[in-house]
Design an enzyme around this catalytic site. Structure first.
Site, mmCIF file in Angstrom:
data_model
loop_
_atom_site.group_PDB
_atom_site.id
_atom_site.type_symbol
_atom_site.label_atom_id
_atom_site.label_comp_id
_atom_site.label_asym_id
_atom_site.label_seq_id
_atom_site.Cartn_x
_atom_site.Cartn_y
_atom_site.Cartn_z
ATOM 1 N N CYS A 105 20.740 -10.570 14.517
ATOM 2 C CA CYS A 105 20.792 -11.306 15.763
ATOM 3 C C CYS A 105 19.931 -12.547 15.584
ATOM 4 C CB CYS A 105 20.238 -10.475 16.927
ATOM 5 S SG CYS A 105 21.129 -8.950 17.261
ATOM 6 N N GLY A 136 24.862 -14.161 14.810
ATOM 7 C CA GLY A 136 25.526 -13.286 15.768
ATOM 8 C C GLY A 136 26.555 -14.047 16.554
ATOM 9 N N ASN A 155 15.326 -9.016 17.753
ATOM 10 C CA ASN A 155 16.117 -9.069 16.524
ATOM 11 C C ASN A 155 15.604 -7.979 15.601
ATOM 12 O OD1 ASN A 155 17.432 -9.712 14.121
ATOM 13 N ND2 ASN A 155 16.047 -11.391 13.648
ATOM 14 N N TYR A 170 21.558 -14.414 1.834
ATOM 15 C CA TYR A 170 22.764 -14.633 2.639
ATOM 16 C C TYR A 170 22.494 -14.963 4.103
ATOM 17 C CZ TYR A 170 27.209 -13.528 4.985
ATOM 18 O OH TYR A 170 28.337 -13.583 5.750
ATOM 19 N N CYS A 174 21.442 -0.578 5.319
ATOM 20 C CA CYS A 174 20.243 -1.109 5.963
ATOM 21 C C CYS A 174 20.130 -0.513 7.362
ATOM 22 C CB CYS A 174 20.309 -2.632 6.050
ATOM 23 S SG CYS A 174 18.950 -3.363 6.986
#
Length: 486
Positions: free
Chosen positions: A19, A45, A123, A263, A403
């Protein structure tokens, strides 16, 4: 319940961003600045977004919408309902809670306490959220959403501390997992990172005001000056008098998410005083050193593979070329696809530069391989264009573990690297070779000259190593098995 348009097939084989959070204090029409910041964080997001603002006359106001920031928070009629010099916002990709489009799961969340209201945007992921939710419900809490982040509001409500920052400290001491938080009261902007600093949070200065953001690129868009990162385990409380810093948690060795370098973060952001772009270019350099191959062209899988492909080309001396062209107007979703259109797969988003590829030995550089399904489609596109050979070079180690800290990863059984050796993956995808950067090589690329120290890794690399810095209690209770000790 409102249904979102289906994700494009290209996106199904990528790790989904967590997020993005953003907050501003001390500027006129703060919500407009927050909308711009969220637009810059849209890559983190795309499902939904929300903004809460406070004005001395009108109090707290909020707006939560599905879809892109540009489609909602650029409308004057909406932004006029969010006045005031203080605002926070959130862009969401659901990693916990309902996967469907449920407006009550869209942050920021708001709570009214005895000493006034507060809003919070989070987040990350709370790894003991299920246990906390059961406890809170048994004690009388009534939840309005399926989000793990709402636990923080309820824990704050049950604290006996006399002000909201102290209540937040109480609440976050009960929370396990990964979190960066921006919150607001009537007069204060608050930012907090978890003790390990897994998720990012930075501080910026804009005129006489201040901003908190997931990434520095969002400070750039509002013309704010980057000041520093919020430190792991730090809480900052900002009001008209300035900034106060607290350390409410026991100090531990930080473990920032290394995949932010690979990334998640935008390449024009700064992490740890280091350019994300430069780190990704250096990943390509390390990859060329570790896994050389005779070929004619180095081509990125756009756009996330581009910096690494540039580094690979520079180190190897093999020419860099745009062998795959991305449709910039595709977006993350498309028209309601027919089955025939969906079967076209990545061709809706990517197209091969046939005149360039034909007869060439091609190295494709991508950021990761998750399920491998997209890799197969891209490989076939390159072969259909007449390539003589196709070699994959991957700018991250094999993703073999899920994750639990705010990234939507598939179950371990669906991760290609959890079930196949490198050679088996090569055969499955159907390429001439596939090589991943080593974990040591990745650490060297992010600036750790000696590579990864197994006894004290500097980053959270659980998705590659299976070594989780925070025990994922809720998932273990559901039967998830940790990596056996070596």
């Amino acid at each position: 319940m409102r249904e979102l348009p289906p994700s494009h097939p290209f996106d199904d084989d990528k790790l989904k961003e967590e997020c993005g959070i953003f907050g501003v204090i001390g500027v006129a029409d703060a919500a407009n600045f927050v909308a711009l910041g969220l637009h810059a964080l849209q890559h983190r997001g795309q499902e939904a977004g929300g903004i809460v603002s406070h004005d001395a006359e009108q109090g707290f106001n909020s707006a939560r919408r599905f879809g892109y920031v540009r489609d909602n928070f650029t409308k004057a009629s909406l932004m006029e309902t969010l006045p005031g010099p203080l605002a926070i916002g959130h862009v969401r990709y659901s990693t916990a809670g309902s996967k469907g489009a449920v407006i009550r799961d869209v942050q920021p969340f708001f709570g009214e306490f005895a000493m006034g209201g507060a809003a919070i945007a989070h987040n990350g992921n709370i790894t003991n959220a299920n246990a906390l939710r059961r406890e809170l419900i048994e004690r009388g809490s009534i939840f309005q959403s399926s989000s793990d982040s709402e636990c923080i509001i309820h824990l704050m409500a049950r604290s006996f501390q006399s002000n909201i920052p102290e209540r937040m400290k109480d609440a976050l001491r009960r929370v396990e997992g990964a979190f960066s938080v921006v919150a607001m009261t009537r007069t204060k902007l608050i930012g907090v990172r978890d003790p390990l600093g897994v998720r990012p949070l930075v501080l910026g200065k804009i005129g006489d005001g201040w901003a908190l953001s997931s990434e520095t690129c969002a400070l750039d868009i509002i013309g704010a000056e980057y000041v520093r990162e919020i430190k792991p385990g730090e809480m900052v409380v900002i009001n008209a008098s300035g900034i106060e810093s607290y350390r409410p948690f026991e100090p531990v060795e930080p473990r920032f998410c290394i995949f932010e370098h690979v990334y998640f973060s935008r390449p024009d952001s700064i992490i740890g005083d280091r350019s994300v772009y430069e780190t990704r270019r250096q990943i390509g350099v390390e990859l060329a050193r570790e896994a050389p191959v005779d070929a004619d062209l180095v081509c990125p899988v756009p756009d996330s593979g581009t910096p690494a492909a540039i580094g690979f080309s520079q180190e190897s001396g093999i020419p860099y070329a745009m062998g795959i062209i991305r449709n910039q107007y595709m977006g993350r979703t498309f028209i309601e696809p027919t089955e025939q259109i969906r079967n076209m797969g990545v061709r809706l988003k990517l197209n091969v530069n046939r005149a360039l590829i034909k007869g060439k030995r091609v190295i494709l550089v991508d950021d990761s391989v998750v399920r491998g399904t997209t890799s197969i489609k891209i490989k076939q596109m390159i072969l259909d264009a007449g390539a003589a050979e196709v070699h994959f070079r991957i700018a991250s180690p094999p993703t073999a573990w899920p994750c639990f800290y705010g990234v939507d990863t598939p179950e371990r059984g669906k991760l290609l690297a959890a079930n196949m050796s490198e050679e088996e993956m090569r055969e499955f995808i159907g390429v001439d070779s596939i090589k991943f950067i080593s974990l040591d090589g990745l650490y060297r690329a992010v600036g750790e000259a000696t590579g990864r120290n197994a006894k004290c890794p500097q980053y959270c690399d659980a998705c590659f190593s299976g070594e989780y810095p925070v025990r994922p209690a809720d998932m273990i209770a559901k039967g998830f098995e940790l990596k056996a000790a070596e």
